[in-house]
Design an enzyme around this catalytic site. Structure first.
Site, PDB file in Angstrom:
ATOM      1  N   LYS A  96       0.817  -1.261  -0.031  1.00 54.04           N
ATOM      2  CA  LYS A  96       0.075  -0.063   0.133  1.00 54.04           C
ATOM      3  C   LYS A  96       0.876   1.265   0.005  1.00 54.04           C
ATOM      4  O   LYS A  96       1.811   1.236   0.724  1.00 54.04           O
ATOM      5  CB  LYS A  96      -0.844  -0.076   1.382  1.00 54.04           C
ATOM      6  N   SER A 171      -9.698   1.301   2.968  1.00 56.14           N
ATOM      7  CA  SER A 171      -8.701   2.045   1.914  1.00 56.14           C
ATOM      8  C   SER A 171      -7.774   1.317   1.347  1.00 56.14           C
ATOM      9  O   SER A 171      -7.016   2.089   0.001  1.00 56.14           O
ATOM     10  CB  SER A 171      -8.089   3.208   2.787  1.00 56.14           C
ATOM     11  N   SER A 195      -9.525  -1.194   6.980  1.00 55.38           N
ATOM     12  CA  SER A 195      -9.087  -0.871   5.867  1.00 55.38           C
ATOM     13  C   SER A 195      -8.224  -2.230   5.450  1.00 55.38           C
ATOM     14  O   SER A 195      -7.902  -2.056   3.969  1.00 55.38           O
ATOM     15  CB  SER A 195      -8.282   0.185   5.451  1.00 55.38           C
TER      16      SER A 195
HETATM   17  N1  GLN Z   1     -12.923   3.355   6.395  1.00 57.50           N
HETATM   18  C1  GLN Z   1     -12.449   4.032   7.439  1.00 57.50           C
HETATM   19  C2  GLN Z   1     -12.312   5.263   7.375  1.00 57.50           C
HETATM   20  O1  GLN Z   1     -12.422   6.027   6.536  1.00 57.50           O
HETATM   21  C3  GLN Z   1     -11.281   2.967   7.941  1.00 57.50           C
HETATM   22  C4  GLN Z   1     -10.151   3.527   7.110  1.00 57.50           C
HETATM   23  C5  GLN Z   1      -8.728   2.539   7.553  1.00 57.50           C
HETATM   24  O2  GLN Z   1      -8.950   1.576   8.115  1.00 57.50           O
HETATM   25  N2  GLN Z   1      -7.665   3.187   7.249  1.00 57.50           N
HETATM   26  O3  GLN Z   1     -11.811   6.060   8.281  1.00 57.50           O
END
Ligand code: GLN
Length: 504
Positions: A96, A171, A195
């Site tokens: 990532k 994400s 994520s």
């Molecule tokens: N979807 C969640 C957010 O927008 C979690 C994101 C993540 O785990 N990085 O914060």
């Protein structure tokens, strides 16, 4: 349809091809170590697959074509010269794009870091390299890991390899899509509120969020420091265990890193679930907006665990309803503080024509950050401001304690908890972009584990009638990754799931 060949079976090269490879990381490492295949061949095959397929999937922000081939040849050379090869010998890994790889760009999916060159390797990168893994590129993500669909990337959205026009989740959507499409057998993502697990579920692969502190975050660009954790994506449970074995290590460079016992995660995976007590948190099966097909599929998978000897009963996590609102105070508060460093002076993009310092800050941040990041910075700054700190941030922290206690109490009666990972399968692109709240609700079942700091894994549990993957989530007490992986492995064995690009 059967599972990826076990490591004992020699890799069959025909499985590695232009449609994306289907060999597991452990099979690749075994084959490269024994000389049955070469790192060069393996890496070449995956790079070709990326070339062929990623113009539609768009999982990668950068592909390290030359660097990867060079590393692969170095692995093969080491073997020829009689050197001891590591546990990930010749294994292509995608990262990532919020983890630093020295000398390469780390964008975090943001314009503000579009040209930011990493000054050092993240600890996880060091560890991967020390086991002879080959890093093939950096994957797309929601800007600064804020989102659940990868549509918040400043560059482009990523497609779900199972269903064009649908999101891969987020994400870490690029890392999940890369593995689902067969561009890499394994990848790393980061999980702050889901994520890793949520995109794993939506892309039909395995995704593991380790216990907070088990994997070093040195060299991971911080989003919400009390929640962030790095973890693996893979097509098999064994590969996630193997990756965890490599990346879980105490690191003096990360003050939150814990001295947990090292290694052994890939051992005893087949010990079964006989007598294992698995709780089904009632609230997770009744979550707002749950798709009945997802719930039914997960219940069916749980019956398979029961048939394998697990003792299953209903559990309760009474404060679940407050998790999303708690998270959306704590995560933005920490993000607003972590992202203050991107000021147009120290890192990345700078609006050089600004007439004075204050305008330089404003204009660099104004042009560099996207809408969701700005929304979070405003939310977080508000929640931390003098007049509201107690009412919002402090209160959220108190509720966080209640959520943590829910888990502690549940784990007095159960070894693991099981539930859907995401209330819905992959949704069409654009569907939730206009309504941030609906996007936030995508993580309703994953956020509580981050608030509590406990580990969770998403394992494919089947497909919906439209052919979209469904993920089953298992949660365990802190540092009980071995139990988690053992149950995930049992599920995978009881219910072999289809994989894209694999027709064996
Ligand atoms: N979807 C969640 C957010 O927008 C979690 C994101 C993540 O785990 N990085 O914060």
């Amino acid at each position: 349809m059967s599972q990826t060949p076990p490591p004992s079976k020699p890799p069959r090269l025909k499985e590695e091809g232009r449609a994306g490879g289907s060999l597991s990381a452990s099979a690749i490492a075994g084959g490269v170590r024994s000389g049955e295949t070469s790192a060069e061949e393996i890496v070449r095959g995956r790079l070709d697959a990326v070339k062929e397929g990623d113009s539609t999937i768009k999982a990668f922000l950068a592909v390290f074509e030359d660097g990867a081939m060079e590393s692969a040849r170095a692995v093969d050379r080491k073997r020829r010269e009689g050197g001891r090869l590591g546990r990930l010998a010749g294994v292509p890994v995608a990262l990532k794009d919020n983890m630093l790889v020295k000398g390469t760009i780390t964008t975090c999916g943001s314009r503000i870091l579009e040209n930011y060159r990493s000054p050092y390797d993240a600890t996880v990168v060091d560890l991967l390299k020390s086991e002879d893994a080959v890093i093939i590129g950096k994957t797309n993500l929601d800007e600064f890991a804020m989102g659940s669909s990868t549509e918040n990337s400043a560059f482009f959205p990523t497609q779900n390899p199972w269903a064009p026009g649908h999101v891969p989740g987020g994400s870490s959507g690029g890392s999940a899509a890369a593995v689902a499409a067969g561009f890499a057998p394994v990848s790393l993502g980061s999980d702050t509120g889901g994520s890793i697990r949520q995109p794993a579920a939506l892309c039909g692969i395995v995704g593991l969020k380790p216990t907070y502190g088990l994997v070093s975050r040195y060299g991971l660009v911080a989003f919400a420091s009390s929640l962030d954790q790095i973890g693996p994506f893979s097509r098999t449970v064994e590969d996630s265990a193997l990756l965890l074995d490599v990346i879980a290590a105490k690191d003096p460079r990360d003050s939150t890193s814990k001295a947990a016992p090292r290694g052994g995660y890939a051992e005893g995976l087949d010990a079964g679930v006989k007598g294992l007590r698995i709780g089904l948190p009632r609230q997770y099966f009744e979550a707002q907006g749950s798709d009945p097909e997802v719930v039914a599929n997960v219940q069916e998978a749980i019956r398979a665990l029961e048939a394998a000897g697990a003792v299953v009963a209903e559990a309760s996590l009474p404060h679940t309803d407050y998790a999303v609102s708690t998270y959306y105070l704590i995560a933005p508060a920490e993000a607003s503080s972590n992202l203050a460093r991107f000021d147009g002076v120290r890192y990345g993009f700078s609006e050089k024509t600004a007439p004075d310092l204050a305008s330089l800050y404003e204009e660099s941040r104004g042009a560099g950050f996207g809408a969701e990041v700005k929304r979070r910075i405003m939310l977080g700054t508000y929640a931390l401001s003098a007049g509201y700190h107690d009412a919002y941030y402090e209160k959220a922290n108190r509720v966080r304690t209640l959520i943590r206690r829910d888990f502690e109490e549940a784990f007095e009666s159960f070894d693991l908890l099981a539930a859907p990972t995401s209330p819905v399968p992959a949704f069409p692109m654009g569907e939730r972009m206009k309504d941030p709240l609906s996007m936030y609700l995508a993580d309703i079942l994953t956020i509580p584990a981050n608030l509590a700091g406990i580990p969770g894994i998403s394992v494919p549990s089947g497909l919906t009638s439209k052919g979209l993957p469904v993920g089953l989530q298992l949660l365990a007490p802190a540092f009980a990754e071995k139990t988690l992986l053992r149950a995930a492995f049992a599920l995978e064995s009881a219910r072999p799931f289809p994989r894209l690009g694999s027709n064996d």
